[in-house]
Write an enzyme that holds these catalytic residues in place. Structure first.
Site, PDB file in Angstrom:
ATOM      1  N   SER A   1     -12.986   0.969   1.837  1.00 47.96           N
ATOM      2  CA  SER A   1     -13.427  -0.268   1.164  1.00 47.96           C
ATOM      3  C   SER A   1     -12.319  -1.326   1.171  1.00 47.96           C
ATOM      4  O   SER A   1     -12.606  -2.525   1.199  1.00 47.96           O
ATOM      5  CB  SER A   1     -13.923   0.013  -0.261  1.00 47.96           C
ATOM      6  OG  SER A   1     -12.882   0.414  -1.084  1.00 47.96           O
TER       7      SER A   1
ATOM      8  N   TYR B   1      10.764   5.737   2.102  1.00 49.22           N
ATOM      9  CA  TYR B   1       9.537   6.433   1.673  1.00 49.22           C
ATOM     10  C   TYR B   1       9.530   7.893   2.144  1.00 49.22           C
ATOM     11  O   TYR B   1       8.673   8.671   1.749  1.00 49.22           O
ATOM     12  CB  TYR B   1       8.273   5.740   2.199  1.00 49.22           C
ATOM     13  CG  TYR B   1       8.091   4.294   1.795  1.00 49.22           C
ATOM     14  CD1 TYR B   1       8.880   3.686   0.819  1.00 49.22           C
ATOM     15  CD2 TYR B   1       7.103   3.507   2.396  1.00 49.22           C
ATOM     16  CE1 TYR B   1       8.708   2.351   0.473  1.00 49.22           C
ATOM     17  CE2 TYR B   1       6.930   2.173   2.053  1.00 49.22           C
ATOM     18  CZ  TYR B   1       7.733   1.604   1.100  1.00 49.22           C
ATOM     19  OH  TYR B   1       7.550   0.282   0.766  1.00 49.22           O
TER      20      TYR B   1
HETATM   21  N1  LIG Z   1       8.884  -3.950   0.126  1.00 51.18           N
HETATM   22  C1  LIG Z   1       8.868  -3.344  -1.041  1.00 51.18           C
HETATM   23  O1  LIG Z   1       9.855  -3.332  -1.789  1.00 51.18           O
HETATM   24  C2  LIG Z   1       7.619  -2.656  -1.476  1.00 51.18           C
HETATM   25  C3  LIG Z   1       7.468  -2.226  -2.806  1.00 51.18           C
HETATM   26  C4  LIG Z   1       6.278  -1.598  -3.160  1.00 51.18           C
HETATM   27  C5  LIG Z   1       5.276  -1.405  -2.215  1.00 51.18           C
HETATM   28  N2  LIG Z   1       5.465  -1.815  -0.928  1.00 51.18           N
HETATM   29  C6  LIG Z   1       4.428  -1.621   0.120  1.00 51.18           C
HETATM   30  O2  LIG Z   1       3.197  -2.127  -0.362  1.00 51.18           O
HETATM   31  C7  LIG Z   1       2.210  -1.091  -0.320  1.00 51.18           C
HETATM   32  C8  LIG Z   1       1.189  -1.281  -1.408  1.00 51.18           C
HETATM   33  O3  LIG Z   1       1.794  -1.385  -2.677  1.00 51.18           O
HETATM   34  P1  LIG Z   1       1.621  -0.298  -3.840  1.00 51.18           P
HETATM   35  O4  LIG Z   1       1.394   1.027  -3.234  1.00 51.18           O
HETATM   36  O5  LIG Z   1       2.773  -0.465  -4.756  1.00 51.18           O
HETATM   37  O6  LIG Z   1       0.360  -0.793  -4.661  1.00 51.18           O
HETATM   38  P2  LIG Z   1      -1.172  -1.198  -4.364  1.00 51.18           P
HETATM   39  O7  LIG Z   1      -1.494  -1.083  -2.932  1.00 51.18           O
HETATM   40  O8  LIG Z   1      -1.390  -2.498  -5.055  1.00 51.18           O
HETATM   41  O9  LIG Z   1      -1.969  -0.083  -5.195  1.00 51.18           O
HETATM   42  C9  LIG Z   1      -1.982   1.269  -4.832  1.00 51.18           C
HETATM   43  C10 LIG Z   1      -2.633   2.064  -5.971  1.00 51.18           C
HETATM   44  O10 LIG Z   1      -3.973   1.617  -6.168  1.00 51.18           O
HETATM   45  C11 LIG Z   1      -4.898   2.678  -5.991  1.00 51.18           C
HETATM   46  N3  LIG Z   1      -6.027   2.113  -5.230  1.00 51.18           N
HETATM   47  C12 LIG Z   1      -6.068   1.859  -3.907  1.00 51.18           C
HETATM   48  N4  LIG Z   1      -7.236   1.308  -3.559  1.00 51.18           N
HETATM   49  C13 LIG Z   1      -7.961   1.199  -4.703  1.00 51.18           C
HETATM   50  C14 LIG Z   1      -9.253   0.708  -4.964  1.00 51.18           C
HETATM   51  N5  LIG Z   1     -10.028   0.222  -3.990  1.00 51.18           N
HETATM   52  N6  LIG Z   1      -9.694   0.736  -6.256  1.00 51.18           N
HETATM   53  C15 LIG Z   1      -8.894   1.228  -7.241  1.00 51.18           C
HETATM   54  N7  LIG Z   1      -7.651   1.715  -7.045  1.00 51.18           N
HETATM   55  C16 LIG Z   1      -7.199   1.706  -5.772  1.00 51.18           C
HETATM   56  C17 LIG Z   1      -4.158   3.766  -5.233  1.00 51.18           C
HETATM   57  O11 LIG Z   1      -4.627   5.038  -5.600  1.00 51.18           O
HETATM   58  P3  LIG Z   1      -4.952   6.222  -4.540  1.00 51.18           P
HETATM   59  O12 LIG Z   1      -3.878   6.236  -3.501  1.00 51.18           O
HETATM   60  O13 LIG Z   1      -4.924   7.440  -5.424  1.00 51.18           O
HETATM   61  O14 LIG Z   1      -6.311   5.935  -3.975  1.00 51.18           O
HETATM   62  C18 LIG Z   1      -2.729   3.548  -5.709  1.00 51.18           C
HETATM   63  O15 LIG Z   1      -2.515   4.195  -6.955  1.00 51.18           O
HETATM   64  C19 LIG Z   1       3.043   0.178  -0.433  1.00 51.18           C
HETATM   65  O16 LIG Z   1       2.339   1.341  -0.042  1.00 51.18           O
HETATM   66  C20 LIG Z   1       4.205  -0.152   0.454  1.00 51.18           C
HETATM   67  O17 LIG Z   1       3.861   0.006   1.830  1.00 51.18           O
HETATM   68  C21 LIG Z   1       6.615  -2.441  -0.552  1.00 51.18           C
END
Ligand SMILES: NC(=O)c1ccc[n+]([C@@H]2O[C@H](COP(=O)([O-])OP(=O)(O)OC[C@H]3O[C@@H](n4cnc5c(N)ncnc54)[C@H](OP(=O)(O)O)[C@@H]3O)[C@@H](O)[C@H]2O)c1
Length: 286
Positions: free
Chosen positions: A252, A56
């Protein structure tokens, strides 16, 4: 399994006795220059768990936030659970590359001891993940890491680790949300004492949050769709790491402990399963 649901975040006790807060902040796609302020926002909102990765490119920002939090919030590293992950290129490089990558991550995070280190992906070629897993076990044995785990491992990969090393991961972090519920893998984890950690827990903030069923449940509880999805995870026992750079959402997304989904709510969300990945398939990626 979770201790008890009060107003604050419960812990999940891992198979090595280490306790991990069930909600953490994910920082994938948080730009390096915004990571420091984003993590500090989360720590001040009550998060005590951060999920980053070498890939990252923002481990240094996490480290800066942890150092600042000592003065501004009175938090030491003992108060905050930190996860990072071994990048695919370094996994493929075997033991020496993994050891060098560990030192690099620790320097960026400015930590003496890591809470959780994960193999980020098994790799489509499955190159060296068993050798590297032995290196993980060595570092844990030496006290440099409290818990070791994997990410994006399917049952076949997990069986290879068991068979060839006898060391069971504490955690498997996988894509998991109402459209990709991983029921079979979760059952396998439960059978072997592996904690399930959900990445993209709210479906990357996309169409899942506009789903009608989720919307109805959210309206009935006076909550936001993302809070309903995160609460569903918690009631299943999953660890969640929602990502946000938006202060109101950061707050939230951890405000999940003043309500409870009913059995009917849980069944309705179970019915949304589509087997739909939003991210890469571990059998062909990396
Ligand atoms: N191990 C792996 O291969 C792997 C792969 C992917 C992800 N991950 C980990 O998992 C974490 C989370 O996954 P992710 O980032 O892919 O997706 P996620 O947490 O499911 O979604 C993040 C997205 O949702 C938005 N969001 C956040 N809270 C919200 C809410 N309350 N209402 C509406 N939209 C909201 C964020 O926008 P804003 O930021 O603009 O608010 C962002 O665009 C990552 O950050 C990483 O640490 C691991």
């Amino acid at each position: 399994m979770p201790l008890e649901y009060g107003t604050s975040v419960p812990f999940v006790t891992l198979n090595d006795g280490v306790q991990i807060p069930q909600v953490g902040l994910g920082v994938f796609q948080v730009s390096p220059d915004k990571t420091d302020e984003t993590v500090l926002e989360a720590l001040s909102a009550g998060y005590r768990h951060v999920d980053t990765a070498a890939g990252y490119r923002n481990e240094a920002g996490v480290g800066d936030a942890l150092r600042t939090a000592q003065d501004s919030l009175g938090l030491t590293h003992e108060d905050v659970f930190v996860t990072t992950k071994l990048a695919n290129g370094d996994r493929a490089g075997g033991r020496d590359a993994a050891l060098a990558a560990f030192d690099d991550s620790m320097a960026k995070l400015q930590l003496e001891r890591l809470d959780l280190w994960l193999i980020h992906w098994p790799g489509s070629d499955q190159q060296n993940f068993v050798e590297v897993w032995k290196t993980f076990a060595e570092l844990k044995e030496a006290g440099r890491i409290r818990s070791i785990g994997v990410s994006n491992f399917q049952k076949t990969h997990l069986r290879a680790l068991f068979d060839e090393t006898g060391v069971v991961p504490s955690v498997n972090q996988v894509e998991l949300h109402p459209w990709m519920q991983q029921e079979d893998l979760r059952a396998f984890h439960a059978e072997h004492g592996i904690a399930t950690e959900a990445w993209s827990p709210i479906g990357q903030g996309g169409d899942l949050l506009a789903d009608e069923t989720i919307g109805k449940i959210a309206a009935a509880h006076g909550k936001e769709p993302a809070q309903v999805v995160l609460r569903w995870h918690l009631q299943l026992g999953n660890i969640v790491i929602p990502k946000s750079v938006t202060p109101a959402r950061i707050r939230s997304n951890i405000d999940l402990f003043g309500f409870e989904l009913t059995d009917e709510d849980m069944s309705a969300i179970a019915g949304l399963e589509r087997g739909q990945r939003l991210g890469p398939d571990p059998d062909v990626f990396g």
